[in-house]
Design an enzyme around this catalytic site. Structure first.
Site, mmCIF file in Angstrom:
data_model
loop_
_atom_site.group_PDB
_atom_site.id
_atom_site.type_symbol
_atom_site.label_atom_id
_atom_site.label_comp_id
_atom_site.label_asym_id
_atom_site.label_seq_id
_atom_site.Cartn_x
_atom_site.Cartn_y
_atom_site.Cartn_z
ATOM 1 N N CYS A 260 34.171 13.307 34.311
ATOM 2 C CA CYS A 260 35.157 12.494 33.599
ATOM 3 C C CYS A 260 35.484 12.984 32.198
ATOM 4 C CB CYS A 260 34.669 11.048 33.551
ATOM 5 S SG CYS A 260 34.609 10.329 35.177
HETATM 6 C C1 UDX Z 1 31.690 8.607 31.228
HETATM 7 C C2 UDX Z 1 31.960 7.364 30.387
HETATM 8 O O1 UDX Z 1 30.740 6.979 29.735
HETATM 9 C C3 UDX Z 1 32.431 6.227 31.302
HETATM 10 O O2 UDX Z 1 32.743 5.088 30.505
HETATM 11 C C4 UDX Z 1 33.677 6.694 32.055
HETATM 12 O O3 UDX Z 1 34.156 5.663 32.904
HETATM 13 C C5 UDX Z 1 33.355 7.923 32.867
HETATM 14 O O4 UDX Z 1 32.862 8.970 32.004
HETATM 15 P P1 UDX Z 1 29.788 9.539 32.774
HETATM 16 O O5 UDX Z 1 30.682 10.725 32.881
HETATM 17 O O6 UDX Z 1 29.168 8.978 33.998
HETATM 18 O O7 UDX Z 1 30.620 8.313 32.088
HETATM 19 O O8 UDX Z 1 28.582 9.952 31.825
HETATM 20 P P2 UDX Z 1 28.122 9.595 30.361
HETATM 21 O O9 UDX Z 1 26.921 8.755 30.457
HETATM 22 O O10 UDX Z 1 29.250 9.142 29.556
HETATM 23 O O11 UDX Z 1 27.683 11.055 29.821
HETATM 24 C C6 UDX Z 1 28.677 12.056 29.817
HETATM 25 C C7 UDX Z 1 28.050 13.342 29.275
HETATM 26 O O12 UDX Z 1 27.800 13.210 27.864
HETATM 27 C C8 UDX Z 1 26.721 13.717 29.916
HETATM 28 O O13 UDX Z 1 26.698 15.117 30.139
HETATM 29 C C9 UDX Z 1 25.694 13.337 28.855
HETATM 30 O O14 UDX Z 1 24.548 14.184 28.898
HETATM 31 C C10 UDX Z 1 26.477 13.591 27.572
HETATM 32 N N1 UDX Z 1 26.022 12.791 26.426
HETATM 33 C C11 UDX Z 1 26.123 11.436 26.498
HETATM 34 C C12 UDX Z 1 25.541 13.420 25.279
HETATM 35 O O15 UDX Z 1 25.448 14.649 25.238
HETATM 36 N N2 UDX Z 1 25.171 12.675 24.203
HETATM 37 C C13 UDX Z 1 25.257 11.309 24.225
HETATM 38 O O16 UDX Z 1 24.895 10.677 23.232
HETATM 39 C C14 UDX Z 1 25.739 10.673 25.414
#
Ligand code: UDX
Length: 415
Positions: A260
């Site tokens: 996403c």
């Molecule tokens: C995301 C959005 O959070 C969600 O609201 C939307 O509907 C879909 O996309 P998702 O892709 O499932 O959800 O994962 P998310 O938990 O957001 O993490 C995305 C990426 O960011 C991951 O690779 C995670 O490791 C990274 N991340 C997340 C960080 O590097 N640092 C953070 O603080 C949070």
């Protein structure tokens, strides 16, 4: 309510199972007959916490035959909108699905509401979906209604997020369309915001783009802090007290992946450029995130020559609690290690099978075998990595697994 869901991927399957749990009569439509069979056998084709249990509690029917939705009151469009080779959002799947719905509308006697959940660039519902649906000979506003209601589900927490939305966004073609969707969604204990169709499309893209930007921001601060010997996580803790900043999504590391955030950011950049606006800031966020994934290999090279070295990877999924490897940081890291002539051995509790389809040439081993490698890179912060024995090892940590600090040589990517 009689609901049909077009597309039984992450969004469609969760949406269908949860609406069924809320007492609606749900039919899932998918062109993938294997998925249809799995769902009818109550086996979830995707890994999501609580989904298998939910599928076995609810009455839900899956089919590949679009005409099975002829009697439904609402049709949810939940097909994927991936990025194509030119970096634009591919509308191939949603166009085909909408054409199929139009064929059903031709024979439909009563009013129904089409609800778009797929992520779209602003203007797509009005400029593409409505004209396609009206090829049925039916008229929007009279014979059918349409809403654009984006989802905000996190992989791994999607069932929880669906049942506990922070907000419900309803982009409505007209009041009748919006009223019908409000009736379905007002069971959730969440504020409902009614707005226009393309405003709702933009809300989704802007939300995900902001999250990607916030992560990239803390990674930039982390890169600066690492040079100064400051702990970024301490800095983030102090920042988070300010509710304008918030404490979430301030985990510095090797950057964001998944199906996403990267996709939505790329789609917004491409559509902005198409409309004649150069989104320099957003393009820089993408560039910086791409670069952040390479830092672990650069740090590793400071400690051992990579050619013919055996490098162990802990984690392949784009984040813990999922088997999804789409846009995982592991992809750039493996590509770079192979280009440097290293031998790669990898472990992931759930995602190894999916990653093997991308990189059949690397070895998939146990955690213990990864720990025997010349050096280790931590890519995904699985809980089980926080109680391994790292003593005597060389560890580059991309995701802040504190136990790894006992290693002989330990480096955090930006701490
Ligand atoms: C995301 C959005 O959070 C969600 O609201 C939307 O509907 C879909 O996309 P998702 O892709 O499932 O959800 O994962 P998310 O938990 O957001 O993490 C995305 C990426 O960011 C991951 O690779 C995670 O490791 C990274 N991340 C997340 C960080 O590097 N640092 C953070 O603080 C949070």
């Amino acid at each position: 309510m009689r609901i049909s869901i077009i597309g039984s991927g992450y969004v469609g399957l969760i949406t269908g199972a949860c609406f069924a749990q809320l007492g609606n009569d749900v039919t899932l439509v998918d062109i993938d007959k294997e998925k249809v069979e799995a769902i009818n056998n109550r086996i979830s084709p995707i890994y999501e916490e609580g989904l298998n249990e939910l599928l076995n509690q609810v009455h839900i029917e899956a089919t590949s035959d679009y005409h099975r939705i002829i009697d439904t009151d609402m049709i949810f469009l939940c097909v994927g909108t991936p990025i194509n080779k030119s970096g634009n959002m591919s509308l191939r799947y949603i166009t085909k699905a909408t054409e199929q719905i139009a064929r059903v509308l031709t024979d439909k006697k009563d009013y129904c509401l089409v609800v778009v959940k797929s992520t779209l660039v602003p203007g797509t519902t009005e400029e593409l979906l409505i004209p396609t649906l009206e090829r049925s000979g039916k008229k929007v506003g009279g014979d059918f209604g349409i809403c654009m209601s984006p989802e905000f589900l996190r992989e791994g927490k999607a069932v929880y997020d669906f049942m506990h939305p922070v907000r419900v966004i309803i982009g409505e073609y007209d009041k009748r369309s919006g009223d019908m969707l409000v009736n379905l969604c007002n069971k959730f204990n969440a504020p409902i915001l009614r707005t226009g169709l393309k405003t709702a499309e933009m809300m989704k893209l802007a939300s995900n783009t902001f999250l990607a930007t916030k992560i990239t921001f803390i990674n930039e601060i982390g890169n600066i802090c690492k040079q100064l010997g400051i702990d970024t996580y301490e800095v983030a803790k102090g920042m988070g007290f300010d509710e304008r900043i918030g404490s979430k999504f301030l985990n510095a590391g090797i950057g964001f992946g998944g199906s996403c955030l990267p996709k939505d950011l790329r789609a917004l950049v491409a559509s902005s450029r198409k409309q004649g606006y150069e989104p320099r800031f957003l393009r820089e966020v993408l560039r910086l995130n791409d670069r952040q994934a390479l830092i672990p290999v650069e740090l590793l090279k400071k400690h051992i020559p990579l050619k013919d070295a055996t490098i162990g990877l802990l984690g392949l999924a784009f984040k813990p609690e999922t088997d999804d490897v789409r846009d995982s940081r592991a992809i750039r890291i493996v590509q770079t290690l192979l280009a440097e002539g290293a031998v790669v051995k990898a472990y992931d509790p759930l995602a190894a099978e999916n990653f093997k389809r991308l990189f059949p040439q690397i070895q998939y081993v146990t955690k213990q075998e990864v720990l025997k490698c010349d050096a280790i890179i931590i890519i995904t912060e699985w809980e089980e990595f926080s109680n391994l024995d790292y003593k005597g090892k060389i560890v580059i940590d991309g995701r802040r697994v504190l136990k790894a600090r006992e290693a002989r040589i330990y480096e955090g990517v930006c701490w």
